[in-house]
Design a protein around this motif. Sequence first.
Motif, mmCIF file in Angstrom:
data_model
loop_
_atom_site.group_PDB
_atom_site.id
_atom_site.type_symbol
_atom_site.label_atom_id
_atom_site.label_comp_id
_atom_site.label_asym_id
_atom_site.label_seq_id
_atom_site.Cartn_x
_atom_site.Cartn_y
_atom_site.Cartn_z
ATOM 1 N N VAL A 123 32.717 37.785 10.844
ATOM 2 C CA VAL A 123 33.007 38.873 9.907
ATOM 3 C C VAL A 123 34.274 38.521 9.126
ATOM 4 N N GLU A 124 34.205 38.609 7.794
ATOM 5 C CA GLU A 124 35.342 38.287 6.944
ATOM 6 C C GLU A 124 35.702 39.481 6.070
ATOM 7 N N ILE A 125 37.000 39.791 6.029
ATOM 8 C CA ILE A 125 37.533 40.847 5.169
ATOM 9 C C ILE A 125 38.511 40.176 4.216
ATOM 10 N N ASP A 126 38.118 40.084 2.943
ATOM 11 C CA ASP A 126 38.944 39.432 1.933
ATOM 12 C C ASP A 126 39.693 40.505 1.156
ATOM 13 N N THR A 127 40.994 40.562 1.339
ATOM 14 C CA THR A 127 41.787 41.612 0.704
ATOM 15 C C THR A 127 43.122 41.028 0.257
#
Length: 307
Positions: free
Chosen positions: A206-210
């Motif tokens: 799971v990747e959260i790009d912020t």
Amino acid sequence: MDRSSGFIRTFDAFRYIDGAIDHQFTVDELVRKDLVINLDLVVAMPCNYIHTNVRDSTDDRFLAAELLNYQGTTFNIPRWYEQSAKKIVTPELEAVLERSLQARFQYQGEHHDEGAPACRIFGAIPVNRVKGELHITAKGYGYRDRTRIPAEALNFTHAISEFSFGEFFPYLDNPLDMTLKKTDTHLHTFKYHLNVVPTLYRKLGVEIDTNQYSLSLTESSGKYVPGIFFQYDFEPIKLVVEETRLSFWQFVVRLATIMGGILVVAGWLYKLFDKLILLTFGKEFAKRGQEKKEGGLLDNVEDFEKI
């Protein structure tokens, strides 16, 4: 408490079972041309007094009011809003994953009740990913306008509920979220200086790009154009926060290495202890008990058999 943090993190057994949180700075390989600024704030002044504008180092300018929503309201701010600067910390990986619910503003460019005593300004503004500024000023100040608001009517006291860059995650906490700034003077200037760092959170695929940012604030009265100014710049690096785990064979090899080291150290300690006994009590004490082994009943059995 994360068992992989602190001194426990040094034990590979916990890193194999629970994993470890790794923070690394790397060059941002993505070519990012633009992104959005997510904004939700209330200014203690009517909407029809306010002028919003965005400009950047490429001389690209546009009226943010065409995309932002203006809604007249009253300046009733919850008491839990912070008036002092918030402590800036990188959020924990687990907290980011729990709060990573994306959202978007349903409409843009709508203006309602612009004559109310306060103005809520909210929405998403697309900007170039270069150094730029978002200005919230009064009509007739800093920009040409048909009207000029009287100075005694200005009040840039404001409360920020949301200020973030990139994808809109409303439940993630940002340094400017839930903050309040007050002023008792009319010609007051708030200047926020923001340094934005792309941040990638990664766990189990799971990747959260912020993005996260650091900030500083300068204030003055009567010296500059009155208003609220957000000056932002983007760092060329990316922060990667991810959970790393040892494979089974890496764990076995490291465990064997640790056990071998323990045995070597134990051998050294045994020899050192033996030396200390010899130096402290002498050879007689160190060899005590050996005469019993040499003078036992079976020592002369071989000589007896020869007779």
